[in-house]
Design an enzyme around this catalytic site. Structure first.
Site, PDB file in Angstrom:
ATOM      1  N   LYS A 214       0.850  -1.196   0.000  1.00 31.39           N
ATOM      2  CA  LYS A 214       0.000   0.000   0.000  1.00 31.39           C
ATOM      3  C   LYS A 214       0.886   1.247   0.000  1.00 31.39           C
ATOM      4  O   LYS A 214       1.852   1.327   0.760  1.00 31.39           O
ATOM      5  CB  LYS A 214      -0.890  -0.042   1.244  1.00 31.39           C
ATOM      6  CG  LYS A 214      -1.888   1.081   1.395  1.00 31.39           C
ATOM      7  CD  LYS A 214      -2.674   0.859   2.685  1.00 31.39           C
ATOM      8  CE  LYS A 214      -3.715   1.928   2.930  1.00 31.39           C
ATOM      9  NZ  LYS A 214      -4.464   1.685   4.184  1.00 31.39           N
TER      10      LYS A 214
ATOM     11  N   SER B 190      -9.175   1.789   3.165  1.00 30.65           N
ATOM     12  CA  SER B 190      -8.229   2.514   2.352  1.00 30.65           C
ATOM     13  C   SER B 190      -7.188   1.616   1.667  1.00 30.65           C
ATOM     14  O   SER B 190      -6.423   2.082   0.829  1.00 30.65           O
ATOM     15  CB  SER B 190      -7.504   3.552   3.214  1.00 30.65           C
ATOM     16  OG  SER B 190      -6.799   2.916   4.288  1.00 30.65           O
TER      17      SER B 190
ATOM     18  N   SER C 126      -9.691  -0.686   7.379  1.00 29.67           N
ATOM     19  CA  SER C 126      -9.014  -0.466   6.095  1.00 29.67           C
ATOM     20  C   SER C 126      -8.314  -1.682   5.523  1.00 29.67           C
ATOM     21  O   SER C 126      -7.966  -1.710   4.346  1.00 29.67           O
ATOM     22  CB  SER C 126      -8.002   0.678   6.223  1.00 29.67           C
ATOM     23  OG  SER C 126      -8.669   1.899   6.388  1.00 29.67           O
TER      24      SER C 126
END
Length: 529
Positions: free
Chosen positions: A126, A201, A225
């Protein structure tokens, strides 16, 4: 009372937004979705554990594996829009080094397996987690050119285990949304239906993993997330016990001493068997606390479950398909392992928004677009940014502005009321500790429904309580893929354990994968000949 007013102030505009947006969204997405290219290279279908074994045994070279994944990423990214930056050429050089080490025979297979369990296996990360030399903007347009000067601790540890970072994946601005959109690359799509979101996210990471563009990855979590994106894309993800995995090198971060109690970096994978091995690497010096090498006898695990939050007026109802998925898991565990699963009614779960929201929102020093070290008069800057957003002149996304407004509103909560909420949270934490002990797990929905159409999440924000409460309670959780719904969308549920009992939820995740088939290849545009 003050926080309840804030919640109702949030609920009303979301209800209004739903009334306005739902017909528009239904019409916008009446068209059929495009599909991904088919998976042609069978190397993409192995777990990371299996790939590492094949590389050590010279059944395949690391270079072949890395190139296979790079090729797949290039195939799917134009449709998914999940890549922020890459190091493909450097990764191929890393793979060639791995192959030379294997070919020399300097280390035995057993030695490599022990010291470098992911030797030669590709890794995706990420973008909010630093990978040296790659972009590290956390989706902020104003910092688009920012690059990481060094690896985050989690990335260092994965490199030390032999994993080869390939790329960094998309995240919403400052990780502040359950829809993965930022003003640098735009919207990331769900591989099972490109009209839908992979959530956020860690949405870019989840989308890439589910499309077979990666096999293992790193994400982060403070309110769901890791887990919601995993649920929306049919993969596995684990939110570890707080404090076990280092969160250094993450953007955003916080100066609050309690940040590490609620925020964590964690592993994501298409295959449940990779999670425990990744967690062992990531936990590093704390790995002994988790006893991950201890064999878990599924038959001895106590299982408790709830199919919804007990009837909160602020959340939407859980879909029948998700409730049925929990029931199927319970039935399987009972019939296969003679486990007596117990349905429980934990009253405080219906107040999850009130118990978790203030605790997390009131953390101080969180990186935001309105930090006081940047804006001497932050409230004035928030108002101006809201005005700029409404006139399409802001370089910030709406949710980062909303966070700032929520932060200000949370200051209205009297100290005595906040302490009362914290006390109730502590009481609920003790209730879970007593319920689960050192041999229990709790099954619970990850979200109220399956992958949403783009923009739908904006009026479903209060349903984050299903995952956020687990952060507030500081419990380890594994999202597990439990088959597909009638629309061909993945179904995910949470398996929760007591602190430091991560091995239990991970063991149940492996059992669920065996029973319900695990990851399912996304629909392809053509059949492989």
């Amino acid at each position: 009372m003050a926080w309840r007013v804030v919640l109702w102030l949030l609920w009303f505009p979301m209800w209004l937004l739903k009334c306005v947006m739902k017909p528009f969204i239904s019409l916008r997405y009446i068209r059929r979705s495009k599909k991904l290219p088919p998976i042609r290279n069978k190397l993409l279908l192995h777990s990371a554990t299996a790939l590492a074994h094949m590389i050590r045994n010279r059944q395949v070279t690391s270079e072949e594996v890395v190139k296979a994944f790079i090729s797949r990423i290039r195939d799917v990214n134009p449709l998914l829009n999940c890549m922020m930056d890459n190091r493909f050429e450097a990764a191929i050089l890393d793979a060639r080094y791995v192959d030379r080490v294997v070919q020399t025979g300097a280390k035995s297979e057993q030695q490599m397996a022990k010291e470098t369990p992911f030797f030669g296996v590709p890794l995706s990360v990420k973008e909010s987690i630093a990978v040296k030399g790659l972009k590290h903007s956390a989706g902020q347009l104003r910092f688009e050119g920012r690059r990481a000067q060094e690896d985050a601790e989690a990335v260092k540890l994965m490199r030390a285990s032999g994993a080869i970072p390939l790329l960094v994946t998309s995240t919403p601005e400052l990780c502040m949304m359950i829809e993965t959109y930022n003003k640098i690359i735009g919207t990331t799509n769900n591989p099972y239906d490109l009209r839908r979101t992979p959530s956020g996210s860690s949405g870019g990471e989840a989308a890439l993993l589910a499309s077979a563009g990666s096999v293992i990855g790193l994400g982060s979590d403070i309110g769901g997330s890791l887990r919601i994106p995993a649920a929306f894309t049919g993969i596995f993800a684990h939110k570890p016990t707080p404090g076990v995995v280092s969160h250094s090198g993450h953007n955003p971060t916080s100066t609050d001493e309690n940040w590490g109690r609620f925020f964590t970096i964690g592993p994501m994978s298409r295959y449940a068997e990779d999670l425990a091995a990744m967690l062992k690497v990531l936990a590093h010096e704390n790995a002994d606390k988790l006893q991950l090498d201890e064999k878990v006898d599924i038959r001895t695990i106590k299982v408790y479950y709830m199919q919804d939050d007990g009837g909160s007026v602020l959340t939407n109802g859980v879909s029948r398909e998700i409730k049925e998925a929990i029931a199927r898991v319970v039935e399987y565990l009972q019939t296969t392992h003679a486990i007596v699963a117990q349905k429980v009614d934990i009253k405080e779960m219906r107040h999850a928004n009130a118990l978790s929201g203030p605790i997390i929102i009131q953390l101080n020093g969180i990186t935001s677009v309105h930090r006081t070290d940047v804006h001497p008069k932050p409230w004035g800057s928030i108002f101006m940014d809201l005005l700029r957003f409404c006139t399409c002149l802001s370089d910030c996304t709406f949710t980062t502005i909303c966070y700032a407004i929520l932060k200000k509103l949370s200051l209205l909560i009297p100290t005595a009321k906040l302490q009362k909420l914290k006390n109730r949270n502590e009481s609920l934490k003790k209730e879970f500790s007593q319920l689960l002990g050192n041999n229990g797990v709790f099954l619970y929905p990850t979200f109220i429904d399956c992958a949403n159409f783009h923009l739908e999440s904006y009026y479903k924000m209060l349903n984050l309580s299903y995952t956020m409460i687990m952060n507030a309670l500081e419990l380890p959780v594994t999202n597990c893929h439990v088959g597909m719904n009638k629309q061909g969308l993945p179904i995910g549920i949470q398996v929760v354990a007591a602190p430091f009992q991560d091995r239990l939820s991970l063991a149940v995740a492996k059992e669920i994968e065996v029973a319900f088939g695990g990851w399912v290849e996304p629909p392809a545009s053509e059949k492989v000949a």
